[in-house]
Design a protein around this motif. Structure first.
Motif, short mmCIF file in Angstrom:
data_model
loop_
_atom_site.label_atom_id
_atom_site.label_comp_id
_atom_site.label_asym_id
_atom_site.label_seq_id
_atom_site.Cartn_x
_atom_site.Cartn_y
_atom_site.Cartn_z
N PRO A 183 43.92 40.86 23.78
CA PRO A 183 44.34 41.12 22.49
C PRO A 183 43.40 40.50 21.46
O PRO A 183 43.15 41.33 20.30
N LEU A 184 42.74 39.44 21.44
CA LEU A 184 41.96 38.86 20.42
C LEU A 184 40.53 39.36 20.27
O LEU A 184 40.13 39.58 19.17
N MET A 185 40.26 40.32 21.23
CA MET A 185 39.17 41.30 20.95
C MET A 185 39.39 42.29 20.07
O MET A 185 38.54 42.53 19.42
N PHE A 186 40.40 42.85 20.25
CA PHE A 186 40.97 43.78 19.27
C PHE A 186 40.97 43.31 17.82
O PHE A 186 40.54 43.85 16.73
N LEU A 187 41.35 42.05 17.86
CA LEU A 187 41.49 41.53 16.63
C LEU A 187 40.10 41.29 15.71
O LEU A 187 40.03 41.43 14.69
N VAL A 188 39.11 40.66 16.63
CA VAL A 188 37.99 40.34 16.08
C VAL A 188 37.16 41.85 15.85
O VAL A 188 36.50 41.91 14.72
N LEU A 189 37.52 42.78 16.65
CA LEU A 189 36.79 44.18 16.39
C LEU A 189 37.49 44.71 15.15
O LEU A 189 36.58 44.94 14.48
N PHE A 190 38.87 44.64 14.82
CA PHE A 190 39.27 45.34 13.70
C PHE A 190 38.93 44.40 12.23
O PHE A 190 38.41 44.85 11.55
N GLY A 191 38.83 43.05 12.69
CA GLY A 191 38.59 42.21 11.73
C GLY A 191 37.05 42.27 11.09
O GLY A 191 36.81 42.19 10.03
N ALA A 192 36.02 42.65 12.21
CA ALA A 192 34.91 42.73 11.73
C ALA A 192 34.48 43.85 11.22
O ALA A 192 33.74 44.12 10.30
N ILE A 193 35.42 45.20 11.56
CA ILE A 193 35.01 46.31 10.94
C ILE A 193 35.48 46.39 9.38
O ILE A 193 35.03 47.13 8.73
#
Length: 357
Positions: free
Chosen positions: A33-43
């Protein structure tokens, strides 16, 4: 320390160690789940939409002679480069290196844009047209009859990361609780541990309490990691009664543990239990706003979504964490989650088997 308390402590410690030693559990409960947070946060790590890139060819009196206040607004909306080479400027627009080329032809402001990005082109053209209309009003010497005022319905600091974090956290809590309960129940059944625990001098409530305690502690760890990373890494703005996320997480954990118990009761193998829990949770995540807002979804989809417990967990956390709502905003979602947990627990108890069939 009483015997029951000692048993509770020993069981909790053993379950917690088992979780942290299971790399796949840690990955799917925390890291995935953190991978998604980092992905969306970076985008979406931006505070506002970037200014449109416009190339001005030659002199454009309509823009150059704007009053100070209007010029400031124009500079906020556009990043302007100046050139005398019209063809080179048009080529940049064709290649996507600029959003538009503007030039004056007599008293007409002409904007050249590419049709490749219709959304950007429409926004650029609409904004330029607004400045032209303002210039026409100013040139007529007549005061404008109508005025426009924009007012946000949510907190000024609300950003994409603010909207995404509660939903992704809700999905992470749901996934961890459901998968953990399903795998534990079926794994204990297959290994005959359930029977041994039944014969051991430990009360069932102690075993259940230890399992719930460990799962809630894992959910608290997920919450702390998500909020810490979101706040420090991507500028998450916690507002209102954000601390009410704690009882929401507890209610959500109990709710999805019950769903995991149902999956474990129905399946015949550990893999089947985990897959069934995934079948419950993953579609629910897409239909409950965990990955994208559902504000503009069709009416029938809204009805389906509100029948799912994850929607209420996500909405409750969104209200108290970033929308600035008070503690009362979490009470209804908590009630719905606990009621769902009770009903599903009763169903799982009816389907429960001590041995694999």
């Amino acid at each position: 320390m009483s015997t029951e308390a000692a048993s509770f402590k020993a069981l909790s410690a053993a379950m917690a160690k088992g979780f942290w030693r299971d790399k796949s559990s840690v990955f799917f409960a925390v890291i995935f789940p953190l991978m998604f947070l980092v992905l969306f946060g970076a985008i979406f790590d931006v505070d506002d939409r970037s200014p449109s890139e416009v190339i001005q060819v030659g002199a454009v009196p309509l823009i150059d002679d704007l009053p100070a206040e209007a010029r400031e607004s124009f500079d906020d909306a556009f990043e302007v480069a100046h050139t005398e080479d019209r063809e080179a400027a048009l080529e940049k627009v064709r290649k996507g290196d600029a959003d538009a080329v503007i030039e004056m032809q007599g008293d007409t402001l002409v904007a050249h844009y590419t049709v490749t990005d219709q959304t950007s082109a429409a926004m650029t053209a609409g904004t330029l047209r607004a400045f032209v209309d303002s210039a026409n009003v100013a040139a007529s010497g007549q005061p404008p009859r109508y005025a426009f005022e924009a007012s946000a319905v949510e907190d000024d600091s609300l950003a994409v990361i603010d909207v995404m974090t509660p939903g992704l956290l809700g999905w992470a809590v749901a996934m961890s609780a459901a998968f953990g309960a399903a795998a534990t129940l079926q794994g204990w059944r297959q290994s005959k541990l359930l029977r041994r625990l039944q014969l051991a001098p430990v009360r069932p409530r102690t075993i259940v309490g230890a399992r719930i305690f460990v799962t809630v502690m894992i959910a608290f760890a997920q919450t702390a990691i998500f909020l810490g990373l979101g706040t420090l890494g991507f500028g998450l703005n916690l507002t209102g009664s954000w601390w009410m996320a704690v009882p929401l997480v507890v209610a959500g954990t109990l709710c999805f543990m019950a769903l995991g118990l149902l999956a474990g009761a129905l399946a015949k193998t550990t893999e089947g239990a985990v897959n069934l829990a995934n079948l419950f949770v993953l579609p629910m995540a897409f239909l409950s706003g965990s990955f994208f807002p559902l504000d503009d979804a069709p009416g029938w989809l809204q009805v389906v979504s509100k029948a799912m417990p994850l929607r209420h967990l996500n909405d409750g956390m969104l209200d108290v964490m970033v929308r600035g709502e008070g503690p009362a905003a979490a009470l209804v979602p908590i009630g719905i989650l606990l009621a769902f947990a009770a009903v599903v627990c009763l169903l799982a108890a009816k389907l429960f088997r001590w041995e694999s069939v």
